[in-house]
Design an enzyme around this catalytic site. Structure first.
Site, PDB file in Angstrom:
ATOM      1  N   TYR A 157     -57.479  -3.230 -10.755  1.00  0.00           N
ATOM      2  CA  TYR A 157     -57.580  -4.221 -11.836  1.00  0.00           C
ATOM      3  C   TYR A 157     -58.881  -5.022 -11.756  1.00  0.00           C
ATOM      4  CZ  TYR A 157     -52.593  -3.414 -12.762  1.00  0.00           C
ATOM      5  OH  TYR A 157     -51.374  -2.857 -13.063  1.00  0.00           O
TER       6      TYR A 157
ATOM      7  N   LYS B 151     -50.088   5.414  -1.445  1.00  0.00           N
ATOM      8  CA  LYS B 151     -50.133   6.812  -1.907  1.00  0.00           C
ATOM      9  C   LYS B 151     -51.085   7.528  -0.956  1.00  0.00           C
ATOM     10  CE  LYS B 151     -49.034   9.958  -4.980  1.00  0.00           C
ATOM     11  NZ  LYS B 151     -47.686  10.553  -5.028  1.00  0.00           N
TER      12      LYS B 151
ATOM     13  N   ASP C  67     -44.262   6.665  -5.184  1.00  0.00           N
ATOM     14  CA  ASP C  67     -43.339   7.372  -6.092  1.00  0.00           C
ATOM     15  C   ASP C  67     -41.926   7.375  -5.508  1.00  0.00           C
ATOM     16  OD1 ASP C  67     -44.621   8.865  -4.149  1.00  0.00           O
ATOM     17  OD2 ASP C  67     -44.837  10.677  -5.342  1.00  0.00           O
TER      18      ASP C  67
ATOM     19  N   ASP D  34     -41.908  -5.533 -11.314  1.00  0.00           N
ATOM     20  CA  ASP D  34     -41.171  -5.580 -12.590  1.00  0.00           C
ATOM     21  C   ASP D  34     -39.906  -4.732 -12.506  1.00  0.00           C
ATOM     22  OD1 ASP D  34     -42.749  -7.349 -13.876  1.00  0.00           O
ATOM     23  OD2 ASP D  34     -43.379  -6.009 -15.493  1.00  0.00           O
TER      24      ASP D  34
END
Ligand code: NAD
Length: 360
Positions: free
Chosen positions: A142, A191, A223, A251
């Site tokens: 970001y 990851k 994942d 979230d």
């Protein structure tokens, strides 16, 4: 103890919910012999109306000159048409940046009294949901370089993800120290089977873990973590992860608890000063009607006591008072169900304060 708290009531339901959290803090101060001094500042839509900017300089300064900041929420349809650089949420980004808040802590806790609100199967919910996502907040993709260009006549977009070992190390310390105040287990999510940033993340997590022998560290691929949160959420205590993974997983985690009005959060930087706020927005649809659930904000105040002021006992007392009010069957409209008693925002504040007093 004497603490100065900068208060941003904000817009929409902000003033209603923050007022209840302040009343709860006042009750704690009285019962446990502390003094909280509040400095209220203008930020968000109301600041645009009053000063023409979402965050006047004086407001920002008061966020830096205090022991912690308590925030309701900012924004609303009234300011949707404002030019992007002056939108209400710009105030929050500016505050987070100026305060150097690099760690976001968001609990996912399902109150057993509200287990019907979870979208998960009762058999999964019955095992309990009580974990915390520690998300790196000001690094990663970001905040990386981005560009869109034309290559061989086709448009190509590029977002860069960078992490330095110091950025990882400081968030790792937050995760381990937070776990020491909980059930002493950290699951680091990455990851690492694909990304170099994740391999560095894992290495630094291992290094920092050696400084916290009382906390257990394990690793999980992002994942798999997304699946495990809905399959067996009871396995988690503290999840620590980078910015984008944390954005998505936190979230997902709040969804499984079912009620947006109940969830607090905190953002921390160097030192003990933090920014504490519920995860929801300004709920303009119910603003000014005494319908809002103040519990997310009241629990944010409890987090402030625990993580910034080292007042564990007082923080636990607020959490117990919230539990007790729910045990009495008291509900605001957002989590009302059959057989329960309906209360307004202020009356829920009254009930929680009453239970705080009864505990002493
Ligand atoms: P929202 O979280 O404000 O509301 C979503 C739904 O949840 C609404 O139906 C609302 O009534 C309900 N709700 C939220 N909090 C509640 C509470 N405490 N008690 C009872 N019900 C509650 O999200 P939105 O509608 O997408 O956004 C409204 C405004 O809030 C927008 O302007 C948005 O930009 C802003 N916002 C601010 C923040 C922040 O200040 N940190 C965060 C998110 C959204």
């Amino acid at each position: 103890m004497n603490k100065t708290i900068t208060v941003i009531k904000g817009d929409g339901i902000g003033p209603e919910i923050v007022s209840q959290a302040m009343r709860v803090l006042d009750a704690v101060a009285e019962l446990y012999g502390h003094a909280f001094t509040y400095q209220e500042i203008s930020a968000g839509g109301n600041a645009i109306d009053q000063y023409g900017v979402p965050l006047p300089e004086e407001s920002l300064q008061k966020c830096l000159d205090c022991d912690s900041v308590l925030l309701g929420a900012v924004g609303g349809p009234k300011w949707d048409g404002v030019e992007p650089a002056r939108r209400p949420e710009k105030a929050l980004l500016a505050i987070r940046k100026a305060m150097g808040l690099y760690a976001n802590l968001r609990p996912a806790k399902l109150f057993s009294q509200l287990s019907d609100a979870s979208p998960l199967k009762p058999s999964i919910v019955a095992e309990g949901i009580d974990f915390l996502v520690v998300r790196e907040l000001i690094g990663g993709i970001y905040f990386g370089a981005r560009r869109t260009e034309t290559v061989d006549g086709k448009t190509v977009a590029n977002d860069e993800m960078t992490y330095g070992e110091d950025e990882i190390r400081r968030i790792a310390h937050v995760a381990f120290q937070t776990a020491q105040k909980r059930r002493r287990s950290v699951i680091s999510v990455d990851k690492a089977n694909v990304l170099d940033t994740s391999r560095l993340w894992r290495r630094v997590m291992e290094e920092v873990a050696s400084e916290y022998p009382d906390v257990m560290l394990s690793h999980m691929l992002v994942d798999n973590c997304a699946m495990q949160i809905v399959k067996k959420p009871s396995q988690f205590d503290v999840i620590v992860t980078e910015n984008m993974f944390g954005d998505i997983l936190s979230d997902e985690a709040s969804m499984i608890t079912g009620s947006i009005g109940m969830i607090p959060s905190s953002s921390l930087g160097e030192g003990t000063r933090g920014l504490y706020e519920p995860i929801h927005g300004s709920a303009p649809d119910i603003a000014g009607k005494n319908l809002a659930n103040p519990i997310g904000t009241i629990l944010s105040a409890a987090m402030m006591l625990k993580y910034s002021f080292d007042m564990e006992k007082e923080s636990a007392a607020i959490e117990a008072a919230v539990e007790a009010a729910l045990n009495d069957g008291l509900r605001t409209p957002d989590c009302m169900s059959e057989g329960m008693s309906l209360l307004g925002c202020k009356e829920m504040g009254d009930a929680i304060i009453e239970h705080l007093k009864n505990q002493k």
